[in-house]
Design a protein around this motif. Structure first.
Motif, PDB file in Angstrom:
ATOM      1  N   ILE A  80     -12.952  11.023  -1.370  1.00  0.00           N
ATOM      2  CA  ILE A  80     -13.554   9.687  -1.292  1.00  0.00           C
ATOM      3  C   ILE A  80     -12.545   8.725  -0.681  1.00  0.00           C
ATOM      4  CG2 ILE A  80     -15.050  10.128  -3.291  1.00  0.00           C
ATOM      5  CD1 ILE A  80     -13.146   8.289  -4.928  1.00  0.00           C
ATOM      6  N   SER A  81     -13.028   7.581  -0.225  1.00  0.00           N
ATOM      7  CA  SER A  81     -12.147   6.580   0.380  1.00  0.00           C
ATOM      8  C   SER A  81     -11.207   5.989  -0.671  1.00  0.00           C
ATOM      9  CB  SER A  81     -12.961   5.462   1.022  1.00  0.00           C
ATOM     10  OG  SER A  81     -13.537   4.634   0.014  1.00  0.00           O
ATOM     11  N   ILE A  82     -10.117   5.441  -0.203  1.00  0.00           N
ATOM     12  CA  ILE A  82      -9.160   4.792  -1.106  1.00  0.00           C
ATOM     13  C   ILE A  82      -9.811   3.606  -1.805  1.00  0.00           C
ATOM     14  CG2 ILE A  82      -6.993   3.470  -1.211  1.00  0.00           C
ATOM     15  CD1 ILE A  82      -6.640   6.498  -0.933  1.00  0.00           C
ATOM     16  N   GLU A  83     -10.568   2.812  -1.069  1.00  0.00           N
ATOM     17  CA  GLU A  83     -11.217   1.657  -1.696  1.00  0.00           C
ATOM     18  C   GLU A  83     -12.212   2.097  -2.769  1.00  0.00           C
ATOM     19  OE1 GLU A  83     -12.502  -1.342   1.055  1.00  0.00           O
ATOM     20  OE2 GLU A  83     -10.420  -1.843   1.505  1.00  0.00           O
ATOM     21  N   GLN A  84     -12.919   3.190  -2.549  1.00  0.00           N
ATOM     22  CA  GLN A  84     -13.824   3.706  -3.578  1.00  0.00           C
ATOM     23  C   GLN A  84     -13.030   4.175  -4.792  1.00  0.00           C
ATOM     24  OE1 GLN A  84     -17.392   3.778  -3.356  1.00  0.00           O
ATOM     25  NE2 GLN A  84     -16.976   3.913  -5.539  1.00  0.00           N
ATOM     26  N   MET A  85     -11.894   4.849  -4.553  1.00  0.00           N
ATOM     27  CA  MET A  85     -11.038   5.285  -5.649  1.00  0.00           C
ATOM     28  C   MET A  85     -10.592   4.085  -6.484  1.00  0.00           C
ATOM     29  SD  MET A  85      -7.196   6.961  -5.599  1.00  0.00           S
ATOM     30  CE  MET A  85      -6.423   5.384  -5.202  1.00  0.00           C
ATOM     31  N   ILE A 108       2.528   5.023 -11.665  1.00  0.00           N
ATOM     32  CA  ILE A 108       2.198   3.592 -11.602  1.00  0.00           C
ATOM     33  C   ILE A 108       2.760   2.969 -10.331  1.00  0.00           C
ATOM     34  CG2 ILE A 108       2.544   1.352 -12.723  1.00  0.00           C
ATOM     35  CD1 ILE A 108       0.506   3.200 -14.157  1.00  0.00           C
ATOM     36  N   VAL A 109       3.984   3.309  -9.979  1.00  0.00           N
ATOM     37  CA  VAL A 109       4.603   2.752  -8.773  1.00  0.00           C
ATOM     38  C   VAL A 109       3.809   3.142  -7.526  1.00  0.00           C
ATOM     39  CG1 VAL A 109       6.672   2.834  -7.318  1.00  0.00           C
ATOM     40  CG2 VAL A 109       6.901   2.589  -9.796  1.00  0.00           C
ATOM     41  N   ILE A 110       3.356   4.390  -7.461  1.00  0.00           N
ATOM     42  CA  ILE A 110       2.562   4.839  -6.306  1.00  0.00           C
ATOM     43  C   ILE A 110       1.231   4.105  -6.262  1.00  0.00           C
ATOM     44  CG2 ILE A 110       1.339   6.824  -5.320  1.00  0.00           C
ATOM     45  CD1 ILE A 110       3.739   8.547  -6.414  1.00  0.00           C
ATOM     46  N   TYR A 115      -2.408  -0.163  -4.018  1.00  0.00           N
ATOM     47  CA  TYR A 115      -3.163  -1.400  -4.251  1.00  0.00           C
ATOM     48  C   TYR A 115      -2.605  -2.519  -3.364  1.00  0.00           C
ATOM     49  CZ  TYR A 115      -6.210  -0.153  -8.184  1.00  0.00           C
ATOM     50  OH  TYR A 115      -7.210   0.377  -8.961  1.00  0.00           O
ATOM     51  N   GLN A 116      -1.297  -2.618  -3.299  1.00  0.00           N
ATOM     52  CA  GLN A 116      -0.664  -3.646  -2.465  1.00  0.00           C
ATOM     53  C   GLN A 116      -0.982  -3.408  -0.985  1.00  0.00           C
ATOM     54  OE1 GLN A 116       3.643  -3.664  -2.533  1.00  0.00           O
ATOM     55  NE2 GLN A 116       3.659  -5.886  -2.315  1.00  0.00           N
ATOM     56  N   GLN A 117      -0.901  -2.168  -0.537  1.00  0.00           N
ATOM     57  CA  GLN A 117      -1.181  -1.840   0.863  1.00  0.00           C
ATOM     58  C   GLN A 117      -2.599  -2.261   1.259  1.00  0.00           C
ATOM     59  OE1 GLN A 117      -0.898   2.341   1.839  1.00  0.00           O
ATOM     60  NE2 GLN A 117      -0.957   1.944   4.037  1.00  0.00           N
ATOM     61  N   GLY A 119      -4.317  -4.620  -0.263  1.00  0.00           N
ATOM     62  CA  GLY A 119      -4.540  -6.028  -0.591  1.00  0.00           C
ATOM     63  C   GLY A 119      -5.353  -6.265  -1.847  1.00  0.00           C
ATOM     64  N   TRP A 120      -5.340  -5.293  -2.752  1.00  0.00           N
ATOM     65  CA  TRP A 120      -6.064  -5.431  -4.012  1.00  0.00           C
ATOM     66  C   TRP A 120      -5.085  -5.809  -5.121  1.00  0.00           C
ATOM     67  CZ3 TRP A 120     -10.812  -2.276  -5.553  1.00  0.00           C
ATOM     68  CH2 TRP A 120     -11.644  -2.058  -4.447  1.00  0.00           C
ATOM     69  N   PRO A 121      -5.487  -6.691  -6.056  1.00  0.00           N
ATOM     70  CA  PRO A 121      -4.617  -6.981  -7.213  1.00  0.00           C
ATOM     71  C   PRO A 121      -4.570  -5.777  -8.150  1.00  0.00           C
ATOM     72  CG  PRO A 121      -6.736  -8.069  -7.480  1.00  0.00           C
ATOM     73  CD  PRO A 121      -6.744  -7.436  -6.104  1.00  0.00           C
ATOM     74  N   TYR A 122      -3.451  -5.628  -8.847  1.00  0.00           N
ATOM     75  CA  TYR A 122      -3.332  -4.538  -9.820  1.00  0.00           C
ATOM     76  C   TYR A 122      -4.290  -4.805 -10.979  1.00  0.00           C
ATOM     77  CZ  TYR A 122       1.320  -4.345  -7.580  1.00  0.00           C
ATOM     78  OH  TYR A 122       2.352  -4.314  -6.689  1.00  0.00           O
ATOM     79  N   PRO A 123      -4.991  -3.791 -11.458  1.00  0.00           N
ATOM     80  CA  PRO A 123      -5.902  -3.993 -12.589  1.00  0.00           C
ATOM     81  C   PRO A 123      -5.215  -3.812 -13.947  1.00  0.00           C
ATOM     82  CG  PRO A 123      -6.231  -1.820 -11.682  1.00  0.00           C
ATOM     83  CD  PRO A 123      -5.168  -2.483 -10.832  1.00  0.00           C
ATOM     84  N   TRP A 124      -3.924  -4.101 -14.024  1.00  0.00           N
ATOM     85  CA  TRP A 124      -3.181  -4.000 -15.276  1.00  0.00           C
ATOM     86  C   TRP A 124      -2.015  -4.981 -15.210  1.00  0.00           C
ATOM     87  CZ3 TRP A 124      -3.560   0.323 -11.970  1.00  0.00           C
ATOM     88  CH2 TRP A 124      -2.479   0.488 -11.101  1.00  0.00           C
ATOM     89  N   HIS A 125      -1.468  -5.270 -16.361  1.00  0.00           N
ATOM     90  CA  HIS A 125      -0.263  -6.101 -16.467  1.00  0.00           C
ATOM     91  C   HIS A 125       0.924  -5.190 -16.750  1.00  0.00           C
ATOM     92  CE1 HIS A 125      -2.541  -9.802 -16.402  1.00  0.00           C
ATOM     93  NE2 HIS A 125      -3.348  -9.298 -17.332  1.00  0.00           N
ATOM     94  N   HIS A 126       2.076  -5.551 -16.208  1.00  0.00           N
ATOM     95  CA  HIS A 126       3.255  -4.684 -16.346  1.00  0.00           C
ATOM     96  C   HIS A 126       3.624  -4.412 -17.806  1.00  0.00           C
ATOM     97  CE1 HIS A 126       5.101  -8.700 -16.475  1.00  0.00           C
ATOM     98  NE2 HIS A 126       6.025  -8.127 -17.208  1.00  0.00           N
TER      99      HIS A 126
END
Length: 179
Positions: A80-85, A108-110, A115-117, A119-126
């Motif tokens: 599936i596409s990355i955006e779908q993932m 998590i780093v990957i 997500y950064q590549q 342009g999506w915000p992370y769906p979690w807090h550090h």
């Protein structure tokens, strides 16, 4: 509810290609079987076209794995596409308090890199990230060694989540407060 996350990849750098992503929801304070599973196989060609990296040593390592495991990780069917993932993972994360991974600087780093590549915000807090490798290193690893299904992201998640549960039980840990 907590979540255990695992990736299978083509390298170890933050921008490496993700082959498979698995996750399970679980309650670390019980020994109940981890709950619903989430498993996706993102498009490898899309990631390569976006400049994500791979490592020749890791490719050689995959070639040395059991053919069934290798095909599941490297096969082309069902990608599936990355955006779908990311969209599917974001939905799966609803209601999750903490995210566990086997090591603080890999999965998590990957995912944060991808997500950064895109342009999506992370769906979690550090502060919600937990590390099972450190927990097992300090308190012993209760998981079965040389089990079937190694290097399948979803099966690894189940094993790691059960390991956290067994360690919590052995330590007599209970929730600090109820919601």
């Amino acid at each position: 509810m907590d979540l255990m996350l695992d990736l299978e990849t083509l390298g170890t750098k933050p921008d490496t290609v993700i082959l498979t992503l698995g996750a399970v929801k679980f309650n670390p304070y019980t020994t109940d079987m981890p709950g619903p599973g989430f498993y996706v196989r993102p498009d490898v060609d899309e990631q390569l076209a976006q400049g994500r990296s791979y490592d020749e040593d890791t490719l050689r390592w995959w070639n040395d794995q059991d053919p069934v495991v290798r095909e599941e990780a490297l096969g082309t069917e069902g990608r599936i596409s990355i955006e779908q993932m990311m969209a599917d993972l974001n939905r799966f994360l609803v209601g999750v308090d903490n995210i566990w991974a086997q090591g603080p600087v890999f999965d998590i780093v990957i995912l944060e890199n991808i997500y950064q590549q895109y342009g999506w915000p992370y769906p979690w807090h550090h502060w919600r990230i937990r590390d099972s490798r450190t927990l097992f290193g300090v308190h012993g690893d209760p998981r079965v060694k040389n089990k079937e299904g190694l290097h399948n992201a979803l099966e690894d998640c189940v094993s790691q989540a059960q390991g956290v549960q067994l360690t919590y039980a052995r330590l007599g840990l209970e929730p600090k407060f109820s919601k």
